[in-house]
Design a protein around this motif. Structure first.
Motif, mmCIF file in Angstrom:
data_model
loop_
_atom_site.group_PDB
_atom_site.id
_atom_site.type_symbol
_atom_site.label_atom_id
_atom_site.label_comp_id
_atom_site.label_asym_id
_atom_site.label_seq_id
_atom_site.Cartn_x
_atom_site.Cartn_y
_atom_site.Cartn_z
ATOM 1 N N LYS A 50 0.734 -1.277 0.043
ATOM 2 C CA LYS A 50 0.191 -0.200 -0.049
ATOM 3 C C LYS A 50 0.968 1.358 -0.074
ATOM 4 N N PHE A 51 2.325 1.217 0.167
ATOM 5 C CA PHE A 51 2.996 2.358 0.185
ATOM 6 C C PHE A 51 3.655 2.475 -1.278
ATOM 7 N N ILE A 52 3.296 1.757 -1.992
ATOM 8 C CA ILE A 52 3.858 2.012 -3.450
ATOM 9 C C ILE A 52 2.993 3.368 -4.125
ATOM 10 N N PRO A 53 3.674 4.146 -4.403
ATOM 11 C CA PRO A 53 2.817 5.125 -4.919
ATOM 12 C C PRO A 53 2.264 5.062 -6.089
ATOM 13 N N ALA A 60 6.325 9.400 -0.743
ATOM 14 C CA ALA A 60 6.126 9.418 0.631
ATOM 15 C C ALA A 60 4.642 9.621 0.845
ATOM 16 N N ILE A 61 4.038 8.986 1.641
ATOM 17 C CA ILE A 61 2.800 8.999 2.210
ATOM 18 C C ILE A 61 2.872 10.105 3.559
ATOM 19 N N SER A 62 2.436 11.442 3.313
ATOM 20 C CA SER A 62 2.690 12.426 4.105
ATOM 21 C C SER A 62 1.613 12.090 5.399
ATOM 22 N N LYS A 86 10.636 -0.446 -0.368
ATOM 23 C CA LYS A 86 11.825 -0.174 0.628
ATOM 24 C C LYS A 86 11.791 1.296 1.029
ATOM 25 N N TRP A 87 11.858 2.034 -0.417
ATOM 26 C CA TRP A 87 12.203 3.652 -0.228
ATOM 27 C C TRP A 87 10.851 4.317 0.193
ATOM 28 N N ALA A 88 9.766 3.737 -0.433
ATOM 29 C CA ALA A 88 8.406 4.483 0.031
ATOM 30 C C ALA A 88 8.285 4.273 1.639
#
Length: 187
Positions: A50-53, A60-62, A86-88
């Motif tokens: 769910k963090f993959i844009p 990033a999910i602010s 990983k980076w997200a």
């Protein structure tokens, strides 16, 4: 944050220990953002994908900054070199005061595993910091801890990490007692 294949198992286990906690499985990225902003007095659980844009969204999910803390289970997902997830995860969770990463497969003596964990937990300015501070390349091109930096490296790790060898020491069932001794081969 747990892999999808153990999400329900994690909820079930949590209810065994914390029956009063309201645990909400967050099914979409949008639902996760709304839950983070909503200030709900509950625990949200989501899988790392769910963090993959989505195309056109920032990496990033602010909204996650509204959370008090984050637990990343199966944190070995951070070991994947330059992976999107990983980076997200690292970028989304920057600035969150309370973070915990858990894994049954600790760093496999791989510098990037240590560096990724340190980056997620904000113990490093960046992943390169761990390399130039503690490591050098050997003749084969592999990263190795510098001899003169070994004590400092393990001191650094011990200030932010914890390794458990025997769950029995903490009151859990001793599932390790029947394991055979490891076979070590040197080449």
């Amino acid at each position: 944050i747990v892999p999808l294949n153990i999400l329900q198992q994690t909820i079930d286990e949590a209810h065994k220990f914390y029956a009063d906690y309201q645990i909400k499985a967050l099914a979409t990225r949008e639902e996760m953002k709304a839950w983070c902003k909503g200030g709900a007095e509950s625990v949200g659980i989501v899988n790392p994908e769910k963090f993959i844009p989505v195309k056109g969204e920032p990496e990033a999910i602010s909204e996650i900054k509204h959370c008090t803390g984050v637990v990343l289970d199966e944190a070995s997902i951070l070991a994947s070199g330059g992976g999107k997830i990983k980076w997200a995860l690292i970028k989304s969770c920057r600035g969150i005061e309370y973070k915990l990463t858990c894994t049954a497969t600790p760093a496999r003596n791989d510098t990037m595993d240590y560096a990724s964990q340190g980056s997620f937990l904000e113990k490093l300015k960046n992943e390169n910091e761990i390399l130039w501070t503690f490591f050098a390349r050997d003749k084969e091109g592999n990263w190795r801890v510098k001899k003169h930096a070994e004590a400092a490296f393990y001191r650094f790790l011990s200030c932010w990490s914890c390794y458990l060898r025997s769950p029995a020491k903490y009151g859990f069932k001793d599932n390790l007692k029947d394991l055979p001794a490891p076979i070590i081969k040197e080449y």
